[in-house]
Design a protein around this motif. Structure first.
Motif, short mmCIF file in Angstrom:
data_model
loop_
_atom_site.label_atom_id
_atom_site.label_comp_id
_atom_site.label_asym_id
_atom_site.label_seq_id
_atom_site.Cartn_x
_atom_site.Cartn_y
_atom_site.Cartn_z
N UNK A 1 -7.97 8.12 1.74
CA UNK A 1 -8.04 9.46 2.32
C UNK A 1 -9.45 9.75 2.85
N UNK B 1 -5.58 5.71 -3.13
CA UNK B 1 -5.31 6.84 -2.22
C UNK B 1 -6.52 7.73 -1.96
N UNK C 1 4.93 7.15 6.61
CA UNK C 1 4.61 6.95 5.20
C UNK C 1 3.57 7.98 4.77
N UNK C 2 3.84 8.60 3.62
CA UNK C 2 2.84 9.51 3.07
C UNK C 2 1.67 8.67 2.55
N UNK C 3 0.57 9.36 2.29
CA UNK C 3 -0.61 8.69 1.75
C UNK C 3 -0.23 7.91 0.48
N UNK C 4 0.55 8.57 -0.38
CA UNK C 4 0.94 7.95 -1.64
C UNK C 4 1.84 6.74 -1.41
N UNK C 5 2.82 6.90 -0.54
CA UNK C 5 3.75 5.79 -0.28
C UNK C 5 3.01 4.58 0.29
N UNK D 1 0.65 3.01 -2.30
CA UNK D 1 1.42 2.36 -3.36
C UNK D 1 1.97 1.03 -2.86
N UNK E 1 -0.70 5.12 10.14
CA UNK E 1 0.08 5.33 8.90
C UNK E 1 1.21 6.33 9.14
#
Lengths: 204, 126
Positions: free
Chosen positions: B33, B29, B16-20, B23, B11
């Motif tokens: 995580x 999320x 990309x962030x966890x949220x991105x 989403x 990832x």
């Protein structure tokens, strides 16, 4: 261990230097979550009931490598609730402020748990100063001064056409802040504080 | 690297962030995580795993894809399904288990064990 006094100018310099480290942070809204997670490699852990338990939607862990984020806020953001996005953005910037400004103190203190850290940060001699400094860092980080002045000048030019004494009208300050805030992805209250602390439009 | 570390590395390699990431691909999320951190085990369902691998940019048939599936199986405490369908290999597994449990597990024994497994699992023998 006490948190030292820092002037606003000092905090602003730290925030500007910090923003300058990241190429994707040149234009607002500043993606502080990307900076935290991708650029700095911090672990983001969605945590149930963080806001309802400790009244925070983001909290830096004492190891300085983890940010707990309120799970409900995260989900509401996904559901398109923009006010949550703005609040989370400011909260992340605030936690980054602690990490930048108070890193040495936190490391020296060797906190074992988040509760110990919160107790330390919440002690009367530290709380006000630490929170103020982190808030000031966050505001300056998210609202670069040159861009804020640019927005202010643009609004001023428009307002002057209607009434040269517009600054004396009570509701104009909030109205102007609401007009400017979307560019920076923050709540209008953040802009009003910036007007004051940056000396653009000080509160009497 | 275990399964959680692997999916996190993949990832982050996508920037990309966890949220991105969650989403974009419709993941929860919080759950994602937990799997990244090894709090929750990898999913069992092969279709889900295949979708995750694709979401993370892996291509079916590549060694990275196979490694992803193997790590998921190990993360669940299982032996990968394709290995379990190889009768000759399965017959040798008790020997393997005894060997790895043994106190004296020197380099020579390890090499010998690897050779044994390779010999059993070689596609050329089929």
């Amino acid at each position: 261990m006490k948190i030292d006094y820092r002037s606003n100018d000092d905090i602003h310099a730290w925030a500007d230097d910090f923003r300058g480290m990241f190429s994707n942070a040149s234009a607002p809204p500043i993606d502080v979550i990307y900076i935290a997670e991708i650029e700095l490699g911090l672990e983001i852990i969605p945590t149930p009931h963080l806001f309802s338990k400790i009244g925070m939607d983001a909290a830096l862990a004492p190891n300085l490598e983890t940010v707990y984020v309120d799970e409900e806020s995260y989900l509401k953001w996904e559901a398109g609730q923009r006010w949550i996005e703005k609040r989370l953005r400011f909260s992340f910037a605030h936690e980054l402020g602690h990490r930048v400004l108070h890193e040495d103190l936190i490391k020296e203190s060797k906190f074992q748990t988040l509760e110990d850290f919160k107790r330390w940060a919440g002690s009367p001699e530290n709380y006000q100063r630490a929170e103020y400094q982190a808030n000031e860092f966050a505001g300056r980080l998210l609202v670069p001064i040159d861009l804020l002045k640019e927005e202010y000048d643009r609004y001023q030019a428009e307002a002057d056409k209607f009434d040269s004494n517009w600054r004396g009208i009570e509701c104009i300050r909030e109205h102007m802040a609401k007009k400017i805030a979307p560019r920076f992805g923050v709540n209008h209250q953040v802009i009003e504080v910036r007007f004051d602390h940056e000396g653009i439009w000080p509160v009497n | 690297m275990n399964f959680g570390e692997t999916i996190k590395t993949l990832r982050l390699a996508r920037k990309q962030t966890l949220r991105q990431f969650c989403f974009e691909f419709g993941h929860d999320p919080s759950n994602w995580s937990k799997i990244e951190r090894g709090v929750n085990p990898p999913p069992k369902d092969e279709a889900t795993l295949a979708r995750w691998a694709a979401d993370l940019g892996l291509t079916a048939g590549t060694s990275e894809w196979d490694n992803f599936m193997d790590l998921a199986a190990v993360g669940r405490g299982q032996i990968p399904k394709d290995l379990m369908s190889d009768e000759k290999l399965v017959e040798k597994l008790p020997v393997f288990f005894r060997t790895v449990r043994g106190a004296e597990f020197d380099e020579e024994k390890l090499d010998s064990l690897i050779e044994t497994i390779r010999g059993v699992h070689s596609p050329d023998e089929d």
